[in-house]
Design a protein around this motif. Structure first.
Motif, PDB file in Angstrom:
ATOM      1  N   UNK A 427      24.325  33.926  37.597  1.00  0.00           N
ATOM      2  CA  UNK A 427      25.485  33.708  36.729  1.00  0.00           C
ATOM      3  C   UNK A 427      26.673  34.559  37.178  1.00  0.00           C
ATOM      4  N   UNK A 428      27.891  34.172  36.769  1.00  0.00           N
ATOM      5  CA  UNK A 428      29.021  35.095  36.938  1.00  0.00           C
ATOM      6  C   UNK A 428      28.788  36.327  36.062  1.00  0.00           C
ATOM      7  N   UNK A 429      29.344  37.448  36.467  1.00  0.00           N
ATOM      8  CA  UNK A 429      29.268  38.644  35.625  1.00  0.00           C
ATOM      9  C   UNK A 429      30.278  38.513  34.481  1.00  0.00           C
ATOM     10  N   UNK A 430      30.136  39.400  33.516  1.00  0.00           N
ATOM     11  CA  UNK A 430      31.105  39.471  32.417  1.00  0.00           C
ATOM     12  C   UNK A 430      32.510  39.689  32.998  1.00  0.00           C
ATOM     13  N   UNK A 431      32.608  40.575  33.999  1.00  0.00           N
ATOM     14  CA  UNK A 431      33.882  40.852  34.667  1.00  0.00           C
ATOM     15  C   UNK A 431      34.441  39.577  35.305  1.00  0.00           C
ATOM     16  N   UNK A 432      33.578  38.851  35.999  1.00  0.00           N
ATOM     17  CA  UNK A 432      34.007  37.645  36.708  1.00  0.00           C
ATOM     18  C   UNK A 432      34.532  36.587  35.748  1.00  0.00           C
ATOM     19  N   UNK A 433      33.848  36.409  34.627  1.00  0.00           N
ATOM     20  CA  UNK A 433      34.294  35.420  33.642  1.00  0.00           C
ATOM     21  C   UNK A 433      35.658  35.793  33.069  1.00  0.00           C
ATOM     22  N   UNK A 434      35.875  37.062  32.805  1.00  0.00           N
ATOM     23  CA  UNK A 434      37.181  37.506  32.301  1.00  0.00           C
ATOM     24  C   UNK A 434      38.269  37.338  33.376  1.00  0.00           C
ATOM     25  N   UNK A 435      37.895  37.589  34.617  1.00  0.00           N
ATOM     26  CA  UNK A 435      38.843  37.417  35.726  1.00  0.00           C
ATOM     27  C   UNK A 435      39.312  35.964  35.790  1.00  0.00           C
ATOM     28  N   UNK A 436      38.381  35.029  35.650  1.00  0.00           N
ATOM     29  CA  UNK A 436      38.736  33.606  35.674  1.00  0.00           C
ATOM     30  C   UNK A 436      39.552  33.212  34.454  1.00  0.00           C
ATOM     31  N   UNK A 437      39.305  33.866  33.343  1.00  0.00           N
ATOM     32  CA  UNK A 437      39.982  33.507  32.090  1.00  0.00           C
ATOM     33  C   UNK A 437      41.410  34.036  32.033  1.00  0.00           C
ATOM     34  N   UNK A 438      41.640  35.226  32.578  1.00  0.00           N
ATOM     35  CA  UNK A 438      42.923  35.892  32.367  1.00  0.00           C
ATOM     36  C   UNK A 438      43.821  35.936  33.596  1.00  0.00           C
ATOM     37  N   UNK A 439      43.383  35.410  34.736  1.00  0.00           N
ATOM     38  CA  UNK A 439      44.249  35.422  35.927  1.00  0.00           C
ATOM     39  C   UNK A 439      44.310  34.028  36.548  1.00  0.00           C
ATOM     40  N   UNK A 440      45.534  33.591  36.856  1.00  0.00           N
ATOM     41  CA  UNK A 440      45.707  32.328  37.589  1.00  0.00           C
ATOM     42  C   UNK A 440      45.312  32.516  39.044  1.00  0.00           C
ATOM     43  N   UNK A 441      45.668  33.696  39.595  1.00  0.00           N
ATOM     44  CA  UNK A 441      45.373  34.015  40.997  1.00  0.00           C
ATOM     45  C   UNK A 441      44.699  35.374  41.056  1.00  0.00           C
ATOM     46  N   UNK A 442      43.920  35.609  42.118  1.00  0.00           N
ATOM     47  CA  UNK A 442      43.431  36.967  42.343  1.00  0.00           C
ATOM     48  C   UNK A 442      43.339  37.229  43.837  1.00  0.00           C
ATOM     49  N   UNK A 443      43.493  38.512  44.201  1.00  0.00           N
ATOM     50  CA  UNK A 443      43.613  38.880  45.616  1.00  0.00           C
ATOM     51  C   UNK A 443      43.290  40.358  45.789  1.00  0.00           C
TER      52      UNK A 443
END
Length: 495
Positions: A427-443
């Motif tokens: 599964x995605x981690x809790x961190x990963x799910x929040x990253x997908x929820x709150x950021x359009x882009x990541x780098x």
């Protein structure tokens, strides 16, 4: 050897070289041609810091524990462990346990630590009433304050890595020396409100960085190049940071030059995020040339001036910068990005320095082979479980053991204690799910922008839902039929 050879044939040529840490990843479609205004946090966004800073924070906070809180001198023997903790972990305050939790609020087996030692899975189940699940209402995450205080604290900040390490070390000292202590008191004494907090409140971190900018600030020339490029193409820039002006001024002068303020249309320091985004009352105040506060009411936000505090509602009213024409960059998913995306419709971009190391691991042949065989083995197990004869059951158990070994091997490629910050076993981690929820882009860093034209459109790839039955890796090895025949299941169950 045979399996490895077969898997090498299955993996597309060059697949391990497709990822690199200079890529910008899209959770949502973003057309840069529509973005006129670029906003930035400062720490870990415009300024990236070396790992040496974590060591200094840890050592100083450890000293505070001993000097101010009268903790035993023996804690001094615990030096900072650079690769022990990872961002996004959770800490059970009452039990003194550091752990990784997935997107569904389940603890990942094998990632629970008491002090510096792993807790056996059986004991974890016992501690949590026969389940790995941690209830949402106990968490300190994005969902507001927990009545009576949180029981489980999530560490989302890069600055929290030395805090987690100090908690683990102090717990380990008391346990190893068989000294009775209260984990709740320890958490409070170490946390951002006490020992770790004193490092920031007393300005130690600011002092260290300002005294040796070359040692602590990384890739400043890339920040300079990004700002030059944006301004040269007519973009408006603004800065909203919690750090004080003297600190930001010294760092930006080091990276960009003494005229760095010319790049920005608005500069706001000591903003008190995340309250800046939710407070409607706190007014802006202007700083004069000496950094002293002025008293006049702020009627407009002018280029070349420095403002302190304020709130987003006044910011929007005074600038008129709204919606998807604004793209804001920050490292903290909650303090920097969540409110901007959820309440105000700004575009958001997360800076995730850990991507550099994580993509290096994902690009290795060892990771590709492990992951491909893990997927294939899972598919084989799914098919085999319909067979109930003793031989099939034995093979299933052997495959189950091998699958567990593969999971551990794959985890250890990232971090032996906690694995990848983005994934648990499957599964995605809790961190990963929040990253997908709150950021359009990541780098990895702002410098990734230099690889893209400012009219570029980022298109997220369609990630398959479970019911869309894509050609999973396991089907390359086990055939394209993911679901066993109903007749086959029925025949087996009749035996």
């Amino acid at each position: 050897m045979g399996v490895s050879h077969l898997l090498s044939d299955v993996i597309p040529p060059g697949a391990c070289n497709l990822l690199n840490s200079s890529t910008i990843y899209a959770n949502n479609e973003v057309n840069l041609a529509e973005v006129d205004i670029y906003g930035f946090d400062y720490d870990y966004t415009l300024a990236l810091y070396s790992n040496a800073l974590n060591t200094m924070i840890y050592n100083t906070a450890r000293g505070f524990l001993i000097e101010h809180f009268k903790y035993p001198e023996g804690i001094c023997k615990y030096d900072y462990i650079p690769n022990f903790a990872a961002r996004g972990l959770h800490y059970d305050i009452q039990k003194g346990l550091l752990m990784k939790i997935d997107a569904f609020h389940y603890i990942q087996p094998g990632t629970v630590y008491r002090g510096l030692n792993p807790v056996p899975d059986e004991e974890v189940l016992q501690l949590y009433g026969g389940t790995y699940h941690v209830p949402l209402q106990q968490d300190s995450g994005f969902y507001g304050k927990v009545k009576g205080g949180p029981k489980v604290k999530q560490f989302m900040d890069i600055f929290s890595i030395p805090e987690m390490t100090l908690l683990a070390a102090a717990n380990d000292f008391f346990i190893t020396n068989d000294i009775e202590y209260d984990p709740v008191h320890l958490f409070k004494d170490v946390s951002v409100s006490e020992a770790i907090g004193m490092v920031h409140l007393k300005g130690y971190m600011y002092k260290w960085v300002m005294e040796d900018l070359d040692k602590f600030i990384l890739r400043g020339e890339e920040t300079d190049a990004v700002l030059h490029r944006l301004v040269s193409q007519g973009k408006k820039l603004f800065l909203i940071t919690n750090s004080p002006f003297s600190f930001v001024d010294k760092g930006m002068t080091h990276m960009v030059g003494k005229n760095w303020r010319d790049f920005f249309d608005v500069v706001i320091v000591q903003a008190d995020k995340p309250h800046f985004f939710t407070d409607c009352i706190k007014p802006f105040r202007r700083l004069d040339g000496n950094g002293d506060l002025r008293w006049e009411r702020i009627q407009s936000l002018e280029k070349g001036q420095i403002y302190k505090q304020g709130n987003l509602f006044d910011f929007l009213r005074l600038t008129g910068w709204r919606g998807s024409k604004v793209l804001y960059f920050g490292d903290h998913l909650y303090s920097d990005l969540a409110d901007l995306m959820l309440r105000h419709g700004w575009r958001t971009a997360a800076i995730v320095p850990e991507l550099e190391q994580e993509t290096k691991v994902v690009c290795t042949d060892r990771y590709a082979l492990n992951l491909t065989w893990l997927q294939a083995l899972t598919g084989l197990m799914e098919r085999l479980q319909t067979h109930r004869d003793p031989e099939s059951k034995q093979v299933f158990q052997e495959w189950q053991s091998e699958r567990e070994e593969l999971r551990v091997m794959t985890k250890n490629l990232f971090n032996p204690q906690f694995g990848s910050i983005f994934r648990t076993c499957h599964n995605p981690t809790y961190f990963s799910r929040r990253l997908c929820r709150f950021s359009d882009l990541y780098m990895t860093s702002l410098s990734c922008l230099l690889n893209y034209d400012l009219s570029y459109t980022f298109y997220p790839r369609r990630t398959p839902l479970q019911h869309e039955a894509p050609l999973w890796m396991d089907q390359l090895c086990t055939g394209c039929m993911k679901t066993p025949y109903l007749e086959e299941i029925q025949a087996e169950s009749d035996i």
